[in-house]
Design a protein around this motif. Structure first.
Motif, mmCIF file in Angstrom:
data_model
loop_
_atom_site.group_PDB
_atom_site.id
_atom_site.type_symbol
_atom_site.label_atom_id
_atom_site.label_comp_id
_atom_site.label_asym_id
_atom_site.label_seq_id
_atom_site.Cartn_x
_atom_site.Cartn_y
_atom_site.Cartn_z
ATOM 1 N N SER A 208 0.939 -1.059 0.078
ATOM 2 C CA SER A 208 0.027 0.040 0.208
ATOM 3 C C SER A 208 0.973 1.274 -0.197
ATOM 4 O O SER A 208 1.537 1.536 0.875
ATOM 5 C CB SER A 208 -0.949 0.025 1.137
ATOM 6 O OG SER A 208 -1.737 0.993 1.160
ATOM 7 N N ILE A 209 0.839 1.877 -1.164
ATOM 8 C CA ILE A 209 1.949 2.839 -1.347
ATOM 9 C C ILE A 209 1.418 4.199 -1.226
ATOM 10 O O ILE A 209 0.115 4.407 -1.626
ATOM 11 C CB ILE A 209 2.494 2.896 -2.653
ATOM 12 C CG1 ILE A 209 3.110 1.320 -3.021
ATOM 13 C CG2 ILE A 209 3.401 3.984 -3.102
ATOM 14 C CD1 ILE A 209 3.574 1.120 -4.276
ATOM 15 N N VAL A 210 2.172 5.202 -0.409
ATOM 16 C CA VAL A 210 1.319 6.601 0.053
ATOM 17 C C VAL A 210 2.538 7.677 -0.003
ATOM 18 O O VAL A 210 3.698 7.290 0.165
ATOM 19 C CB VAL A 210 0.976 6.573 1.382
ATOM 20 C CG1 VAL A 210 1.916 6.258 2.411
ATOM 21 C CG2 VAL A 210 0.288 7.844 1.709
ATOM 22 N N ASP A 211 2.037 8.722 -0.574
ATOM 23 C CA ASP A 211 3.243 9.886 -0.600
ATOM 24 C C ASP A 211 3.205 10.144 0.757
ATOM 25 O O ASP A 211 2.503 10.854 1.713
ATOM 26 C CB ASP A 211 2.694 10.931 -1.491
ATOM 27 C CG ASP A 211 3.560 12.125 -2.048
ATOM 28 O OD1 ASP A 211 4.177 12.668 -0.882
ATOM 29 O OD2 ASP A 211 3.841 12.053 -2.997
ATOM 30 N N ALA A 212 4.743 10.491 1.168
ATOM 31 C CA ALA A 212 4.932 10.901 2.476
ATOM 32 C C ALA A 212 4.372 12.216 2.825
ATOM 33 O O ALA A 212 4.161 12.778 4.111
ATOM 34 C CB ALA A 212 6.424 11.108 2.640
ATOM 35 N N ARG A 213 4.167 13.034 1.899
ATOM 36 C CA ARG A 213 3.713 14.290 2.090
ATOM 37 C C ARG A 213 2.153 14.357 2.283
ATOM 38 O O ARG A 213 1.635 15.122 3.056
ATOM 39 C CB ARG A 213 3.739 15.312 0.765
ATOM 40 C CG ARG A 213 5.445 15.555 0.256
ATOM 41 C CD ARG A 213 5.557 16.106 -0.994
ATOM 42 N NE ARG A 213 5.127 15.120 -2.108
ATOM 43 C CZ ARG A 213 5.520 15.156 -3.337
ATOM 44 N NH1 ARG A 213 5.891 16.637 -3.820
ATOM 45 N NH2 ARG A 213 5.164 14.418 -4.461
ATOM 46 N N ASP A 214 1.606 13.204 1.545
ATOM 47 C CA ASP A 214 0.103 13.194 2.147
ATOM 48 C C ASP A 214 -0.022 12.786 3.652
ATOM 49 O O ASP A 214 -1.050 13.146 4.464
ATOM 50 C CB ASP A 214 -0.574 12.194 1.161
ATOM 51 C CG ASP A 214 -0.800 12.681 -0.174
ATOM 52 O OD1 ASP A 214 -0.726 14.065 -0.650
ATOM 53 O OD2 ASP A 214 -0.882 11.837 -1.144
#
Length: 349
Positions: A208-214
């Protein structure tokens, strides 16, 4: 929120959180293990005060907590995932006991808001099912790192039971990607290995990949909107490695492997890489812990973000944008020698 204290400030999540806080006019005390690395990461960013310290010795930097109103705890020990070996002593000392000591020292300093970076590691579910914040993982099904995150969450909840005036909640990221990953973390290591042609083949597993900024935005929103003692998922988008690597290759303008590596070969490669890590001290992409994790967690990365969307206003930028920004940052900072940007990316730049 006017004065924030951020642990793990030079990390992938920490540095992006610091930048988001500063952009909102917040003064930030950034905990860094190395002043030189802190200066490299923030390059005299206005509004940031570097505090040199280590979560292994919270009392040593505790005086710097004075004057802050909020703690964002992003620091964690996860060396077994990128250097191999067993590290339970350090995991317990930093992730569990360190969190307990940080909560106590923050409270003594008058701080009453604490945002804890948990992990999807504390959740579990059957393959293919939708997992939410109520699907807690049993200790018996956890490796050392996962267990340390489970215990750290319990530390936070236990602290709240005896300190009713303390507000704390937990944000649970997935596999974080994004710019300014100077570690690099496993995602940054994958980017570098793919661009430099070091990935021998496709490896199994889903993520499950997420942007650290989000994730950083979710943590900031949790200060105002998060409910006391609650968990909030910020896990991102489900994807298999077979889908991810070709997408990364297209964005970076490089060829990627098409053959999936058999499991016995993966274990052999992981063992070899762990020897390399011990000899050189350099991070690796494939450790024994990583292979075991991929096998155990296969297709257990479908997460339900309804709670975070409704209560925190969480939104995710596109995965393509996240990967493009990550690749661009490494390229702009000369990590990709002899690998210039493809024409399409050069035109955008």
């Amino acid at each position: 929120m006017h004065n924030a204290f951020v642990t793990g400030a030079t990390g992938l999540l920490g540095n992006n959180l610091v930048r988001e806080l500063v952009a909102r006019g917040c003064q930030v005390k950034a905990l860094v293990r190395s002043r030189a690395k802190g200066e490299q990461q923030f390059n005299n960013l206005p509004g940031v005060e570097l505090v040199v310290g280590d979560m292994a010795d919270v009392d040593a930097f505790a005086p710097a907590l004075q004057g802050c109103d909020t703690v964002f705890h992003t620091a964690a020990f996860f060396r077994d995932n990128y250097k191999g070996g067993s590290h339970w002593k350090e995991l317990e000392k930093i992730n569990v006991a360190g969190t307990r000591r940080l909560l106590n020292q923050a409270y003594r300093a008058g701080i009453r808001r604490f945002i804890h970076t948990s992990s999807i590691a504390v959740l579990d579910g059957a393959p293919g099912t939708s997992i939410d914040e109520t699907c807690l993982r049993a200790d018996a099904d956890a490796d050392d790192y996962y267990r340390s995150k489970i215990l750290a969450d319990r530390v936070v909840l236990s602290f709240l039971e005896v300190h009713p005036d303390m507000h704390a909640c937990m944000v649970l990221p997935g596999w974080m990607w994004g710019p300014a990953d100077i570690g690099p973390t496993s995602s940054g290591q994958l980017v570098n290995d793919v661009v430099h042609g070091k990935l021998p083949g496709l490896i199994p597993g889903s993520f499950s990949i997420v942007d650290a900024r989000d994730v950083a935005l979710a943590q900031i929103a949790a200060v105002k909107h998060g409910r006391r003692g609650e968990r909030y998922l910020a896990a991102g988008r489900h994807m298999t490695m077979r889908e991810l690597v070709p997408l990364l290759g297209r964005i970076a303008g490089v060829k990627t492997p098409v053959r999936q590596l058999p499991l016995p070969l993966l274990y052999a490669l992981a063992a070899t890489q762990e020897i390399y890590a011990r000899l050189t001290g350099k991070p690796i992409l494939l450790s024994m812990a990583t292979v075991r994790l991929m096998v155990r967690e296969a297709d257990r990365t479908h997460f339900n973000h309804c709670k975070s969307e409704q209560e925190l206003g969480l939104r995710f930028r596109s995965l393509e944008q996240t990967i493009a920004d990550t690749v661009a940052w490494y390229r702009d900072h000369d990590w990709f020698e002899n690998h210039p940007a493809p024409p399409s990316e050069a035109k955008q730049a």
